[in-house]
Design a protein around this motif. Structure first.
Motif: not given
Ligand code: MSK
Ligand code: SF4
Length: 635
Positions: A276, A311-312, A329, A350, A457-458, A487-488, A529, A564, A566
């Motif tokens: 991230h 990912c992010c 992800e 993540c 989101g993921c 994000g994802c 994110c 997540t 988050k």
């Molecule tokens: S990376 S928080 S899996 S969007 Fe932010 Fe993807 Fe969700 Fe992680």
């Protein structure tokens, strides 16, 4: 326990690159997240419904029709609410700790204690300083120091005043609504409670405190604290991360990138950066591109070094540096399975701990870099901001040295990759619009843009990978609803080719006309994110422009494949900012009809936003469109 049926590969993902590697994994016997999900299924119903409490050692307690309270007497409503608030607090902590690291770095750079980084974007620095009321007619380092100190104070001040960032960035009518709600809550409950965050860390601590055994048992009071903590994320920690990262690394601008596993090169040393925080990834990109490192790579027999994101952290370097992204992800294990990755370098969040074991089956170095995130089987190279260049060099060299060990017989890189136009910071959007929000607002008022949907989101192996992200997006633009997101989701949309200018052709006639006039795709990548804060501030700017509240605008949100904690925090701060938010899979609250009703209905009267849950993406878009149409009547 009844074993669940294994899914066919085409039921696991819509992404052809993923299907190709999953086929390979199945033939060669490599385990992936889908296999582990299968071993864990069916999941425990108490957990799925939020009805399990392990907050003290008289438990763990489970609520059933026969045993309706835990040992302490806590009922289902309390247990479900406590669990969800703990999830929000964890999400807030993750995003906000990220923001804190950036604020500390900005202060060190401002005080010239760190010379490995610079203040890259002085225009953004001055814009942020002006918003915060900092005098900008001074040396750039003095301004940066004040901005960093205000951010750090939002983590540590002990008064009850609102966060400075929230008070400076939130739109006027929303702030008034939160203040009115506080007054209402004070008078109704005769106790000091509120939704406006006072200090980011304090809201996390308060949430953890009141959810320990024997403290807060009132579901409304608990959820109000969850709301307050989430706002400390959206208008606090995440916003700080976004704004200060722009100052240090540059405000994203429009560029074209490539996305999907096909960005991994058969002839280059491939470094995948996953996690991230751009503090690490920016440096790895910079150092890998130096002539010294490229030359060293060639000496080892490679054509050069190819850094790709995941990912992010992938979103961060894609938005600012145009670095290609290998996936979202669910791609993290699959990147290693291509057999062509010399190093997967991770920071925080993540990251599957399974990477350690999998990397050992290949020549791939799994390099952890954060003292907060260590993994069995990783090579730990501690990242220190004050020695960033040196550490990044060590990481890149480690990857280069792994290259001769690559086993060519194991290399299998899917050819799939798609072009995507990315880099839509609010500043860039404003520039495209000619410096004013007027063209966007006019298009909304005229109905050319029926509404805006933010998707975040993921990925989640419980649902078909990218299917919900992509189906929702296509259906929304078809109905003239502009889609923005992070994000994802953003990576899913990029991989599916939805961020190309040509996607205008998939949009409804009216939205297509607007996008053609502005030369933008109808699907807008707004970042990582923490950059959900860009969407919040955009919503706030539109609201202020119209002298309205965010809840009056035709806006909806969705996290259709969320994983997540988050994501729970993100969803909650959008709801708390006045936006209705769709979730799939269902959150673990169904064990309490009271909590379900609070979060899906009653919260609407308090804050204007609310959650809704729907599995079918087309039905989801029907609901979103109905919400938008309803809001449009009042525009
Ligand atoms: S990376 S928080 S899996 S969007 Fe932010 Fe993807 Fe969700 Fe992680
Ligand atoms: Fe059980 Fe109450 Fe302890 Fe939770 S806090 S584990 S419900 S006794």
């Amino acid at each position: 326990m009844k074993k669940v049926k294994e899914k066919k590969i085409e039921e696991m993902s819509i992404d052809p690159a993923v299907q190709e590697i999953l086929q390979l994994a199945s033939e060669k016997g490599y385990e992936t997240v889908w296999d582990r999900l299968n071993s864990q299924s069916p999941h425990c119903k108490f957990g799925l419904n939020g009805l399990c409490c392990k907050n003290c050692i008289m438990g763990p307690c489970r609520i059933t029709p026969k045993t309706t309270t835990g040992v302490c007497g806590a009922e289902a409503d309390t247990i479900v609410a406590r669990n969800i608030v703990r999830g929000i607090a964890a999400g807030v902590a993750a995003h906000s700790d990220h923001g804190r690291a950036v604020a500390i770095l900005l202060k060190e750079v401002a005080c010239q204690e760190n010379k490995d980084y610079t203040i890259f974007d002085t225009e953004k620095l001055k814009a942020v300083a002006t918003k915060l009321g900092v005098d900008t007619d001074r040396d750039i380092h003095e301004i940066a120091k004040d901005v960093a100190e205000i951010a750090l104070k939002d983590f540590g001040k002990q008064d009850d005043k609102p966060l400075k960032f929230l008070a400076s960035y939130a739109p006027k009518k929303r702030l008034e609504r939160w203040l009115d709600l506080e007054k209402k809550l004070y008078s109704e409950t005769d106790k000091k409670t509120g939704v406006i965050p006072r200090n980011i860390d304090r809201e996390v601590a308060d949430s953890m405190h009141r959810t320990t055994m024997g403290v807060d048992h009132d579901p409304l009071s608990l959820l109000i604290q969850g709301v307050r903590a989430s706002l400390a994320d959206g208008w606090g920690g995440s916003l700080i991360a976004t704004e200060l990262q722009d100052i240090l690394f540059g405000t994203p601008r429009i560029r074209t990138i490539m996305a999907n596993l096909g960005v991994i090169s058969p002839d280059h040393i491939n470094i995948v950066i996953h996690g991230h925080e751009p503090i690490l990834s920016e440096k790895v990109v910079e150092i890998a591109n130096t002539p010294d490192m490229q030359k060293l790579a060639q000496e080892y027999g490679a054509k050069g070094i190819n850094v790709v994101g995941m990912c992010c952290t992938g979103n961060e370097i894609l938005m600012r540096q145009g670095v290609p992204v290998a996936g979202n992800e669910l791609h993290q294990e699959l990147a290693i399975l291509t057999g062509a990755v010399e190093a997967i370098v991770v920071d925080v969040q993540c990251i599957y701990p399974a990477l350690g074991k999998l990397a050992k089956c290949f020549h791939t170095k799994f390099i952890s870099t954060s003292d907060r995130a260590k993994f069995p089987g990783s090579l730990h190279i501690q990242f220190e901001e004050e020695h960033a260049n040196e550490v990044a060099k060590k990481i890149v060299k480690t990857a280069i040295e792994a290259f001769p060990k690559r086993d060519k017989r194991k290399v299998h890189i899917p050819s799939f990759k798609s072009e995507a136009v990315v880099g839509f910071s609010n500043e860039q959007l404003l520039k495209i619009l000619g410096g004013s929000l007027k063209p966007l607002v006019d298009a909304i008022l005229a109905g050319d843009i029926k509404g805006i949907a933010g998707i975040v989101g993921c990925n989640n192996p419980k649902v078909k990978h990218d299917y919900y992200h992509v189906t929702l997006t296509k259906e929304l633009i078809k109905r003239d609803i502009l889609v923005i997101g992070t994000g994802c989701w953003a990576i899913a949309a990029a991989k599916a080719g939805l961020m190309r200018i040509e996607t205008q052709e998939l949009a409804g006639e009216r939205l297509r006309k607007v996008c053609k006039a502005l030369n933008i795709p109808p699907v807008i990548h707004m970042g990582s994110c923490v950059d959900c804060s860009r969407m919040l501030t955009l919503a706030g700017a539109i609201a202020d422009y119209l002298e309205a509240d965010i809840s009056d605008l035709p806006l909806v949100g969705s996290a259709p494949e969320w994983t997540t904690e988050k994501a729970v925090s993100i969803g909650t701060y959008f709801v708390a900012s006045g936006v209705p938010v769709h979730l799939w899979p269902a959150p673990p609250i169904s064990g309490s009809p009271k909590v379900v009703s609070l979060l899906t209905q009653e919260i609407k009267n308090l804050l204007g936003g609310y959650f809704f849950v729907e599995e079918d993406p087309i039905k989801t878009v029907d609901i979103m469109e109905a919400i938008i149409q309803e809001k449009r009547k009042a525009l």
